[in-house]
Scaffold this motif. Structure first.
Motif, PDB file in Angstrom:
ATOM      1  N   LEU A 242      35.787  52.457  36.386  1.00 39.40           N
ATOM      2  CA  LEU A 242      35.159  51.375  37.125  1.00 39.40           C
ATOM      3  C   LEU A 242      36.218  50.389  37.629  1.00 39.40           C
ATOM      4  N   ILE A 243      36.221  50.173  38.950  1.00 41.02           N
ATOM      5  CA  ILE A 243      37.224  49.266  39.528  1.00 41.02           C
ATOM      6  C   ILE A 243      36.539  48.249  40.439  1.00 41.02           C
ATOM      7  N   VAL A 244      36.990  46.993  40.334  1.00 40.02           N
ATOM      8  CA  VAL A 244      36.486  45.944  41.210  1.00 40.02           C
ATOM      9  C   VAL A 244      37.620  45.523  42.139  1.00 40.02           C
ATOM     10  N   TYR A 245      37.344  45.488  43.448  1.00 40.43           N
ATOM     11  CA  TYR A 245      38.310  44.966  44.413  1.00 40.43           C
ATOM     12  C   TYR A 245      37.771  43.660  44.977  1.00 40.43           C
ATOM     13  N   ILE A 246      38.616  42.665  45.011  1.00 40.47           N
ATOM     14  CA  ILE A 246      38.233  41.410  45.644  1.00 40.47           C
ATOM     15  C   ILE A 246      39.299  41.082  46.681  1.00 40.47           C
TER      16      ILE A 246
ATOM     17  N   SER B 264      31.460  37.397  28.354  1.00 38.72           N
ATOM     18  CA  SER B 264      31.899  36.961  29.678  1.00 38.72           C
ATOM     19  C   SER B 264      33.407  36.742  29.698  1.00 38.72           C
ATOM     20  N   GLN B 265      33.948  36.804  30.892  1.00 38.14           N
ATOM     21  CA  GLN B 265      35.387  36.591  31.056  1.00 38.14           C
ATOM     22  C   GLN B 265      35.637  35.916  32.401  1.00 38.14           C
ATOM     23  N   GLN B 266      36.473  34.864  32.367  1.00 39.72           N
ATOM     24  CA  GLN B 266      36.820  34.139  33.585  1.00 39.72           C
ATOM     25  C   GLN B 266      38.004  34.816  34.263  1.00 39.72           C
ATOM     26  N   SER B 267      38.115  34.606  35.582  1.00 39.85           N
ATOM     27  CA  SER B 267      39.255  35.194  36.296  1.00 39.85           C
ATOM     28  C   SER B 267      40.584  34.634  35.789  1.00 39.85           C
ATOM     29  N   THR B 268      40.540  33.416  35.255  1.00 38.00           N
ATOM     30  CA  THR B 268      41.778  32.799  34.788  1.00 38.00           C
ATOM     31  C   THR B 268      42.153  33.241  33.374  1.00 38.00           C
ATOM     32  N   ASP B 269      41.221  33.945  32.736  1.00 38.20           N
ATOM     33  CA  ASP B 269      41.403  34.297  31.329  1.00 38.20           C
ATOM     34  C   ASP B 269      41.981  35.706  31.234  1.00 38.20           C
TER      35      ASP B 269
ATOM     36  N   GLN C 212      45.405  43.307  38.698  1.00 39.06           N
ATOM     37  CA  GLN C 212      46.596  43.233  39.519  1.00 39.06           C
ATOM     38  C   GLN C 212      46.260  42.379  40.724  1.00 39.06           C
ATOM     39  N   SER C 213      47.219  41.588  41.150  1.00 37.01           N
ATOM     40  CA  SER C 213      46.982  40.719  42.285  1.00 37.01           C
ATOM     41  C   SER C 213      48.142  40.877  43.236  1.00 37.01           C
ATOM     42  N   VAL C 214      47.851  41.218  44.479  1.00 38.72           N
ATOM     43  CA  VAL C 214      48.925  41.336  45.448  1.00 38.72           C
ATOM     44  C   VAL C 214      48.389  40.862  46.793  1.00 38.72           C
ATOM     45  N   GLY C 215      49.097  39.918  47.421  1.00 42.46           N
ATOM     46  CA  GLY C 215      48.608  39.349  48.673  1.00 42.46           C
ATOM     47  C   GLY C 215      47.209  38.799  48.477  1.00 42.46           C
ATOM     48  N   ASN C 216      46.289  39.210  49.345  1.00 38.60           N
ATOM     49  CA  ASN C 216      44.914  38.714  49.227  1.00 38.60           C
ATOM     50  C   ASN C 216      44.033  39.665  48.425  1.00 38.60           C
ATOM     51  N   LEU C 217      44.638  40.670  47.790  1.00 37.43           N
ATOM     52  CA  LEU C 217      43.852  41.690  47.085  1.00 37.43           C
ATOM     53  C   LEU C 217      43.985  41.559  45.574  1.00 37.43           C
ATOM     54  N   LYS C 218      42.837  41.536  44.922  1.00 40.63           N
ATOM     55  CA  LYS C 218      42.813  41.521  43.471  1.00 40.63           C
ATOM     56  C   LYS C 218      42.106  42.803  43.022  1.00 40.63           C
TER      57      LYS C 218
ATOM     58  N   THR D 199      35.598  28.996  48.677  1.00 39.10           N
ATOM     59  CA  THR D 199      35.174  28.387  49.935  1.00 39.10           C
ATOM     60  C   THR D 199      35.754  29.161  51.115  1.00 39.10           C
ATOM     61  N   ASP D 200      36.680  30.080  50.829  1.00 36.79           N
ATOM     62  CA  ASP D 200      37.194  30.956  51.887  1.00 36.79           C
ATOM     63  C   ASP D 200      36.378  32.246  51.896  1.00 36.79           C
ATOM     64  N   SER D 201      36.427  32.952  53.017  1.00 36.83           N
ATOM     65  CA  SER D 201      35.674  34.202  53.092  1.00 36.83           C
ATOM     66  C   SER D 201      36.243  35.194  52.068  1.00 36.83           C
ATOM     67  N   TYR D 202      35.386  36.035  51.549  1.00 30.00           N
ATOM     68  CA  TYR D 202      35.847  37.042  50.583  1.00 30.00           C
ATOM     69  C   TYR D 202      34.983  38.293  50.656  1.00 30.00           C
ATOM     70  N   THR D 203      35.515  39.410  50.141  1.00 30.76           N
ATOM     71  CA  THR D 203      34.717  40.622  49.963  1.00 30.76           C
ATOM     72  C   THR D 203      34.815  41.052  48.507  1.00 30.76           C
ATOM     73  N   LEU D 204      33.751  41.669  48.045  1.00 29.90           N
ATOM     74  CA  LEU D 204      33.676  42.145  46.667  1.00 29.90           C
ATOM     75  C   LEU D 204      33.224  43.599  46.711  1.00 29.90           C
ATOM     76  N   LYS D 205      33.949  44.452  46.004  1.00 25.62           N
ATOM     77  CA  LYS D 205      33.594  45.865  46.035  1.00 25.62           C
ATOM     78  C   LYS D 205      33.727  46.442  44.631  1.00 25.62           C
ATOM     79  N   VAL D 206      32.708  47.141  44.179  1.00 26.69           N
ATOM     80  CA  VAL D 206      32.754  47.790  42.873  1.00 26.69           C
ATOM     81  C   VAL D 206      32.623  49.291  43.089  1.00 26.69           C
ATOM     82  N   ILE D 207      33.631  50.042  42.664  1.00 26.93           N
ATOM     83  CA  ILE D 207      33.575  51.495  42.816  1.00 26.93           C
ATOM     84  C   ILE D 207      33.777  52.173  41.469  1.00 26.93           C
TER      85      ILE D 207
END
Ligand SMILES: *[C@@H]1O[C@H](CO)[C@@H](O)[C@H](O)[C@H]1NC(C)=O
Ligand SMILES: *[C@@H]1O[C@H](CO)[C@@H](O)[C@H](O)[C@H]1NC(C)=O
Ligand SMILES: *[C@@H]1O[C@H](CO)[C@@H](O)[C@H](O)[C@H]1NC(C)=O
Ligand SMILES: *[C@@H]1O[C@H](CO)[C@@H](O)[C@H](O)[C@H]1NC(C)=O
Ligand SMILES: *[C@@H]1O[C@H](CO)[C@@H](O)[C@H](O)[C@H]1NC(C)=O
Ligand SMILES: *[C@@H]1O[C@H](CO)[C@@H](O)[C@H](O)[C@H]1NC(C)=O
Ligand SMILES: [Ca+2]
Length: 938
Positions: free
Chosen positions: A518-522, A538-543, A553-559, A577-585
């Motif tokens: 299971l992978i999430v792309y943001i 639960s888990q926060q993105s900062t945690d 992994q975070s690179v450029g605008n891709l997490k 507040t910026d546009s984003y996409t969320l994808k779960v595969i």
């Protein structure tokens, strides 16, 4: 609007009126089932033969065959989805004939249209074979579906079964033979009948004389086309059956006039379909035939790159080389090996040519030889390159486009999005900062693509369910990791959503037992989120120490987040507040396929797949097929707004075989995705899958002439009339027609339309004289409403076919035969040489039976002659050669070691122990011997 009275009438017709084997599922065998059974059978035969030649194991699947079991038996379980889709596409093109050509008797072998019906089949077979030869399998499937319809109808609508035939009429798939003894126009064929008497309403002299006839059919009450004394089709819709001689002879279903013969007719239609497929296979060869039905080696997916090769791109090309090498090194020979490799280079000026190969070594060499030159830091033809890739990549492909420059061809955005909707391809953009040299101080600077330029790429990526990854050149190697993940053959999308402009929102997705990896792309700048697992953790993105995310992994605008597997309902709460996409595969064998379909307004009901966007704001239907497991059922089909939370759920009607018709009362006006939920019955667990593609509806309806037979003859101008119906607005529509071959084309650029009215135009298309047969031409006609906000399109697929005059398969001639076979066969061998000749040239000679050694060579000085030598052990005294000419006529030659020739007719043919006959001649000989008895005229 349709009145409810009319709707009821149509419903009634749906159940009673279908002509030809029903197109709706029921107890009788319909075109869908006949087609599917024959394809499954032909596929099993092919895989069995391949396994024998390749010396591998083959286990026949248990009857009745299913697509899953057949794909598995072919050692290609990962082709299950493409196999399903190919069968479904062929089926839909088959039943389209009942909708588009309902009243053209040639397509149904009605009205004794034997010659015309056979012409549709044989001319179509030439196109199918030519398409296969060029590797254009989608075009081959389209034509195949179209011609299987009349072929199958023959057995229901003619008296072939009543004449006592037990084998199909093989002359229907040969152009240069007699179809049979066809009744003269003046000859009476039926008598009036009533009740049980109707089983014997065909005149005795017709039966005893083996005279071929078929039922007349008309829905017009006054001017009947039925000549005196002729049989009718029969049934409620056919008004000729009320005119003397009353009654009918069709065997479409158990309830038909000759329904007592339905099973025989349907089984013979299956056998005839198998026979046609066998011939197509002979012409194509086993592997290409399997490709045509959607079964490939490897992952059944394409590795597809569109690469900007202008000067600034050398770092990017290096990254592409490295990822290509990794994929090829890791995956060749495994089930993740791409089945086909595609590359479209984009430079300035120009783009292409497209390179498509199944040879991984060749592809690696081509990629490795790419260099970055020219172009400067201008805009590039990136969308043109993408358009080319989209018209060549197989359905559902994942495409990666590398660039650091804005698109020069922004006007192609709508065309590209149209093609994405049609092919459900996923397009990922790998956008890097371009390095520019400052003129003043000669220092190099990194320059990011302007927001408006990047937005175009983001829009296209989002429409396709892909990502626009924006990174520096140095970060690119890390970002290309997603290319490796997409190579998995069982990739499924569980959720894909976007918010533009960005806003906080909560997203729910269900993970089932079958999902792995299971992978999430943001994508997006400055996104934070909270992830909540089914167990409530639960888990926060900062945690970074939480238990839910096992790697990130975070690179450029891709997490990228890798999730711990927990079955059940997950939630992700996004804040940005910026546009984003969320994808779960994830990876799972359970997936779905679907088409937007439209109920037919014709007399026979059924539904047709749309080649356009569906109508906005009105009701609509989707035909959904589940795959991957036999014990899954659909519980919900919903159209989910892409940028909001509105959901429109459909009403489900089971179609059998894992297919469901989902009817929604409104297709949304904005972008939406298709989400399917279902149950795995063994565990009663719920699963969720989603289309990666974002779809759009339109207030414009666009149709193109259904009479054109999708064939393009080089040098002959083809006119494609089309019409556009407007919604509430009136004004000038902007029209554009584009084709993937850059063939000359004309079209009106603007058409005036009044609200709720339609307007008509014509696109012309001209293929140059030297265009090879089998070239596919994808024509996209777009109509933009005044203001440009609303657009619809129609995508049409044509095949180039040069006029064919050769209908004869190659012939074999014995040059020498030496056979010293003794009592103990294992001690001796036999050998012979044969000359194979053909008017247009021999394309291929292969061994169909026998386990000796075959060698072929061209005769010196004459390329229409192939010399064949064959050596085999005397224990294998018989062999059969498959001989195919350049237009795909398939013949076969029987070889035999000694006087123990298999058929006593051999002497009649060649006066020797060597027997060489074409399949056609074989049919005739068998006929003469009374083995098979198609009536022969002349
Ligand atoms: C029926 O279709 C055939 C084959 O496309 C075509 O040649 C013929 O003109 C059509 N007949 C009618 C009445 O449209
Ligand atoms: C299956 O295909 C083979 C080979 O084409 C054919 O001989 C056989 O009759 C087919 N079976 C059915 C049920 O059509
Ligand atoms: C279709 O027309 C309706 C009513 O005019 C409008 O609200 C809607 O946005 C239009 N849909 C599209 C896709 O343009
Ligand atoms: C449509 O185009 C025609 C011809 O170009 C022009 O005369 C007319 O004014 C246009 N109509 C509208 C409503 O824009
Ligand atoms: C629709 O257009 C046709 C010509 O294309 C015209 O004859 C007809 O009057 C129009 N109908 C309406 C309601 O505007
Ligand atoms: C058959 O026998 C002849 C004479 O003994 C010999 O020359 C020839 O090579 C043999 N052929 C084969 C195929 O064994
Ligand atoms: Ca020939």
């Amino acid at each position: 609007m349709m009145s409810s009275g009319l709707a009821t009438l149509c419903l009634l017709l749906l159940h009673t009126g279908a002509r030809g084997f029903g197109i709706l599922p029921g107890k009788s065998l319909n075109h869908l089932e006949i087609t599917k059974q024959a394809i499954l059978n032909a596929t099993v035969q092919t895989c069995h033969a391949l396994a024998q030649t390749e010396g591998t194991n083959f286990n026949f699947p248990t009857q009745p065959f299913t697509a899953e079991a057949v794909a598995a038996a072919c050692s290609a379980p990962q082709s299950s989805k493409t196999f399903h889709r190919a069968i479904g596409f062929i089926q839909l093109r088959n039943i389209r004939v009942d909708i588009r050509f309902a009243l053209n008797s040639s397509f149904h072998f009605d009205d004794e249209m034997f010659v015309q019906g056979r012409r549709i089949i044989t001319e179509g077979m030439i196109a199918v074979k030519a398409s296969n030869k060029q590797g254009n399998y989608e075009a081959a499937r389209q034509k195949l579906g179209e011609i299987l319809h009349p072929l199958q109808d023959f057995y229901s609508h003619s008296n072939w079964v009543e004449l006592g035939n037990t084998l199909p009429n093989s002359n229907l798939i040969r152009a240069d033979t007699s179809i049979g003894n066809i009744a003269a126009e003046s000859r009476a064929t039926c008598r009036s009948c009533d009740g049980d008497d109707c089983k014997n309403n065909i005149l005795e002299d017709i039966i005893s004389g083996s005279i071929l006839t078929s039922g007349y059919f008309d829905i017009k009450p006054i001017f009947s086309t039925k000549p005196k004394g002729k049989c009718s089709h029969g049934g409620i819709v056919d008004l000729t059956s009320r005119i003397e001689p009353k009654g009918g002879i069709n065997k479409d279903s158990f309830g038909s006039s000759h329904g007592h013969l339905h099973t025989q007719a349907a089984n013979m239609a299956i056998a005839a379909t198998s026979q046609l497929l066998e011939d197509v296979r002979g012409a194509a060869g086993d592997r290409p035939f399997l490709e045509m039905v959607g079964i490939s080696k490897g992952s059944s997916k394409a590795l597809c790159f569109v690469i900007d090769t202008t000067k600034s791109m050398s770092d990017d090309i290096k990254a592409v080389k490295s990822v290509t090498s990794t994929i090829i090194d890791n995956d060749v020979g495994t089930e993740n090996e791409p089945s086909v490799y595609i590359l479209v280079p984009v430079n300035d000026p120009g783009f292409g040519p497209l390179i498509k190969t199944t040879d991984s070594t060749l592809f690696r060499d081509i990629i490795n030889s790419l260099t970055a030159t020219g172009g400067g830091d201008d805009e590039e033809f990136s969308l043109s390159g993408l358009q080319l890739a989209l018209t060549s990549a197989p359905f559902n492909s994942e495409i990666f486009l590398f660039t650091d420059a804005p698109a020069k061809d922004k006007e192609l955005k709508s065309t590209v999005i149209a093609l994405i909707e049609r092919t459900q391809a996923v397009v990922n953009f790998m956008i890097t900062d371009s390095t520019v040299t400052n003129r003043n101080d000669n220092l190099q600077q990194s320059r990011r693509l302007a927001v408006s330029d990047a937005q175009l790429y983001r829009d296209v990526a989002r429409a396709s369910g892909g990502q626009a990854v924006e990174v520096t050149k140095a970060e690119l190697p890390v970002a290309t990791g997603i290319i490796k993940q997409s190579a998995s053959s069982s990739l499924v999308t569980i959720l894909h959503a976007s918010r533009n402009p960005g806003k906080a929102d909560n997203f729910i997705f269900i993970v089932d037992e079958s999902v792995k990896n299971l992978i999430v792309y943001i994508t997006g700048d400055s996104v934070t989120f909270t992830l909540i697992s089914p167990s409530g953790a639960s888990q926060q993105s900062t945690d970074s120490a939480g238990s839910l995310i096992s790697a990130s992994q975070s690179v450029g605008n891709l997490k990228t987040l890798q999730l711990q597997k927990q079955v059940g309902q997950w939630e992700i709460r996004m804040v940005s507040t910026d546009s984003y996409t969320l994808k779960v595969i994830g990876q799972s064998p359970i997936g779905f396929l679907f088409d937007f379909v439209e109920p037919s307004e014709g007399p026979f009901g059924g539904f047709d797949a749309l080649d356009t966007r569906p109508r906005a704001g009105l009701n609509g239907s989707l035909l959904v097929s589940l795959m991957g497991s036999e014990s899954t059922t659909v519980t919900e089909v919903a159209l989910v707004q892409s940028s909001g939370s509105e959901e429109i759920k459909g009403e489900l009607v089971t179609q059998g075989n894992g297919d469901f018709l989902a009817q929604v009362n409104r297709i949304p006006s904005g972008e939406f995705v298709v989400r399917v939920k279902g149950r795995i019955s063994s565990s009663s667990a719920v699963f969720q899958r989603q289309s990666p593609t974002n779809f759009r509806a339109s207030n414009l309806t666009i149709t193109a002439d259904s009479n054109s037979n999708s064939i393009l003859v080089p040098g002959t101008l083809l006119s494609v009339p089309f019409s556009v119906m407007s919604g509430e607005t009136d004004g000038n529509l902007t029209i554009r027609a584009t084709n993937n071959r850059d063939f000359d084309s004309t079209f009106p650029t603007s058409l005036f339309v009044e609200s709720r009215n339609s307007t008509h135009g014509t696109v012309t298309l001209l293929a140059p004289l030297n265009t090879p047969s089998g070239t596919d031409v994808i024509l996209t006609i777009e109509a933009k409403a005044p203001g440009g906000a609303d657009m619809n399109y129609i995508v049409l697929l044509f095949t180039v076919v040069n006029t064919v005059t050769d209908f004869t398969p190659p012939e074999c001639q014995l040059i020498s035969l030496e056979a010293n076979c003794t009592e103990n066969c294992s001690l001796s061998v036999w050998e012979l040489s044969v000359r194979v000749t053909d008017g247009t040239g021999v394309d291929r000679v292969s061994l169909r039976e026998g386990n000796g050694t075959l060698n072929t060579s061209l005769a010196a000085g004459n390329e229409n002659i192939t010399l064949v030598s064959y050596t085999a052990s005397c224990c294998s005294p018989d062999a059969e050669l498959l001989v195919v000419d350049r237009v795909g006529n398939v013949g076969s030659c029987l070889l035999s070691a000694g006087s123990a020739a298999p058929l006593s007719v051999s002497t009649r043919v060649t006066q020797s122990t060597f027997l060489c006959i074409s399949v056609l001649t074989l049919g005739l000989i068998l006929t003469e011997l009374g083995i098979q008895s198609p009536p022969i005229s002349k």
